[in-house]
Structure formats: structure tokens, C-alpha cells
Design a protein around this motif. Structure first.
Motif, PDB file in Angstrom:
ATOM      1  N   PRO A  10     -29.489   4.131  22.568  1.00  0.00           N
ATOM      2  CA  PRO A  10     -30.160   2.873  22.214  1.00  0.00           C
ATOM      3  C   PRO A  10     -30.944   2.799  20.998  1.00  0.00           C
ATOM      4  O   PRO A  10     -31.353   3.741  20.501  1.00  0.00           O
ATOM      5  N   SER A  11     -31.462   1.760  20.699  1.00  0.00           N
ATOM      6  CA  SER A  11     -32.133   1.533  19.478  1.00  0.00           C
ATOM      7  C   SER A  11     -33.515   2.338  19.682  1.00  0.00           C
ATOM      8  O   SER A  11     -34.308   2.181  20.709  1.00  0.00           O
ATOM      9  N   ALA A  13     -36.136   2.031  17.453  1.00  0.00           N
ATOM     10  CA  ALA A  13     -36.984   1.415  16.170  1.00  0.00           C
ATOM     11  C   ALA A  13     -38.344   1.125  16.672  1.00  0.00           C
ATOM     12  O   ALA A  13     -38.677   0.854  18.090  1.00  0.00           O
ATOM     13  N   VAL A  37     -30.677   5.530  14.631  1.00  0.00           N
ATOM     14  CA  VAL A  37     -30.914   4.304  15.559  1.00  0.00           C
ATOM     15  C   VAL A  37     -32.274   3.814  15.384  1.00  0.00           C
ATOM     16  O   VAL A  37     -32.743   3.154  16.270  1.00  0.00           O
ATOM     17  N   GLY A  38     -32.897   4.181  14.383  1.00  0.00           N
ATOM     18  CA  GLY A  38     -34.158   3.321  13.953  1.00  0.00           C
ATOM     19  C   GLY A  38     -35.534   4.193  14.336  1.00  0.00           C
ATOM     20  O   GLY A  38     -36.671   3.621  13.896  1.00  0.00           O
ATOM     21  N   SER A 242     -33.306  10.008  25.708  1.00  0.00           N
ATOM     22  CA  SER A 242     -33.000   8.667  25.665  1.00  0.00           C
ATOM     23  C   SER A 242     -33.008   7.918  26.950  1.00  0.00           C
ATOM     24  O   SER A 242     -32.991   6.758  27.266  1.00  0.00           O
TER      25      SER A 242
END
Length: 293
Positions: A10-11, A13, A37-38, A242
């Protein structure tokens, strides 16, 4: 278990992740994928020149999302300096390690494998804990299955030293540490979780740095025929980093070195609360750090 891969991350960010030993091998892949992924990724490395070279290949380097900072896990002074200079962290990945090396001592007099693989990370985690918002993921190994933790002689001062048993002890210590940390987090009602992962048998630079003139060529040959690549090994860590998982979950390939990623079992010794608590107490004494939540 599923056929999950890093493509399913997943992100991240707006989140900060510290990855120890991120200049090569599993740590480098882990850091690279999280940067992709940020995430704001901190490469905590002993050799900053190698760290800078690794960071140069990662997404987000130019925008400042990837940074390199010195951390020598064989020196408690370095661990303390790193922790003091670190602000809020969402995820700590205790990835760095050495494997089956000849006997040596850290700056603080610890046997180098238990000092690097366990005691350095133990101190780092305790010192950073008030600044962590999500989880601690510690990389163990299948070799924990052969490990025995000797709390009376953790640093091999009074018994003959053997490189592989010392490595196995350190990897078992990683799992006992994870369990003991999770118990403490639950005891104080913390939302943080402690998890562990193992890569299976992945080809990394560890196999080429055993310091054993006879064993190293054998390992390097075995890498070509039996090992998975570092991306597969890092997949296990990334899953633990994650996914929504219960505390003290141990992640790895279903069939030891192959197969889909998910929760896996551990040795009976790795489930010993008595040994885990004895190791925790000793580790506090040796490192001068303690659970601080």
C-alpha cells in the motif's frame, strides 16, 4: 497465505521508516520498495559511502525522501547517537546482521554476532520506542531452529566459540526479543506491535562474508543453485511491515525457503517465556537500556 508480493504494497506516503543495514541485500531491497510507495526512508548504515550509493538508486532520493545516516550496531555509543538524532518514526525495521563470522568482539565487549544481531537492535528499539507510532519488525532466520540461548554465557566467554551456533543463538534471540517486546506493549496498552520475519534462504552478501576460507565458496556455490533472490527474501519483511497482523506474528515463506508469504511457525525454544524474560533482563543489563513506555 497468498501470493503476495512487493507489488501489493500500500502507499506509505507521509510515513517514516528506519531500515538498518539498508546499503545492501535484503535491507536495500526493503528500503527501495518502501521508497517506491512513498515512504520517507532512513537508511541506517555502518558504511555511509555504501549507503549513499544505495540511496542514489532509490525513488525519492532527489526529493529528500531517502536519507542516509550512520549507525554502527557494534557500538552502543553509535546506537545512542542515532536514536537521539531521530524524530518520529512510524516503523523500525531491525534488518542488519552478520552471519557465521570468526570470533570478534564489539566496541562494548560483546561477541560480534549477538552484539550486532540482537543487542544492538535491542538497544536501538528501546531508545526509539517512545518515537515509534506503528510497529517494530525484526529479521530473524530459519537458523533459529538450531539455536540455543545461553544466558549464563551469551557472549561466548567461557565456552568454545563456534560460528554457526553463535549465529543461530542470535537469530533465536531475535524471536525471543520480539515476543518479550510484544508482551510489554500489551501490558501497557500500547497500540504498537512487534513482529518478526525470515527470508528463507536468499542470496545476499552475507554468504560471501563469513570469513571462512572453506565455507564461503560452498555457500556462494549453493547460492547459485538453491537460494531465492533478495527480492523474495525482502518480501517477507515487507509483508510484516505493511499488513494488518497480530503482534508477535512471525512471517516467512510457507515451505521454509519457498512458497507464498504469510505467518509461519517457530521452534519450541522460541516460544519459551522464561528464556525470553531472562534474555530481556540480561540485555537490559548489558546495554543499559530498558522498555520506556
Amino acid at each position: 497465505m497468498t501470493d503476495w508480493s512487493a507489488a501489493d504494497l500500500p502507499s506509505f506516503a507521509g510515513r517514516t521508516v528506519v531500515v538498518t543495514g539498508a546499503s545492501s541485500g535484503l535491507g536495500k531491497v526493503t528500503a527501495h520498495e518502501l521508497a517506491r510507495v512513498g515512504a520517507h526512508v532512513i537508511l541506517a548504515v555502518r558504511n555511509t559511502a555504501k549507503g549513499e550509493a544505495a540511496a542514489a538508486e532509490m525513488p525519492g532520493r532527489d526529493s529528500g525522501r531517502v536519507e542516509v545516516r550512520p549507525l554502527d550496531l557494534t557500538s552502543l555509543a553509535s546506537v545512542r547517537a542515532f536514536a537521539e538524532a531521530t524524530d518520529q518514526v512510524d516503523v523500525l525495521v531491525n534488518n542488519a546482521g552478520i552471519m557465521a563470522v570468526p570470533y570478534a568482539e564489539t566496541a562494548d565487549g560483546f561477541e560480534s554476532q549477538i552484539g550486532t544481531n540482537h543487542l544492538g537492535h535491542f538497544a536501538l528499539t528501546n531508545l526509539l520506542l517512545p518515537k515509534i507510532t506503528d510497529r517494530v519488525v525484526t529479521v530473524s532466520s530459519m537458523m533459529h531452529l538450531f539455536g540455543r540461548v545461553n544466558v549464563k554465557d551469551l557472549n561466548w566467554k567461557s565456552r568454545p566459540y563456534f560460528a554457526w551456533p553463535a549465529y543461530a543463538q542470535s537469530k533465536l534471540a531475535n524471536l525471543l526479543f520480539t515476543s518479550a517486546l510484544q508482551r510489554r506493549l500489551e501490558r501497557v496498552g500500547s497500540p504498537l506491535t512487534a513482529l518478526a520475519a525470515h527470508p528463507g534462504y536468499s542470496a545476499t552478501n552475507l554468504q560471501g562474508k563469513t570469513g571462512n576460507k572453506l565455507g564461503t565458496p560452498v555457500w556462494l556455490a549453493a547460492n547459485r543453485f538453491f537460494a531465492t533472490d533478495a527480492a523474495f527474501g525482502a518480501r517477507q519483511t515487507l509483508f510484516a511491515v505493511s499488513q494488518d497482523l497480530p503482534g508477535d506474528t512471525f512471517i516467512g515463506p510457507r515451505f521454509l525457503s519457498y512458497g507464498p508469504t504469510g505467518p509461519v511457525g517457530r521452534s519450541p525454544l522460541a516460544r519459551s517465556t522464561k528464556t525470553a524474560e531472562a534474555l530481556w533482563s540480561l540485555s537490559e543489563q548489558l546495554t543499559g537500556t530498558a522498555f520506556t513506555l
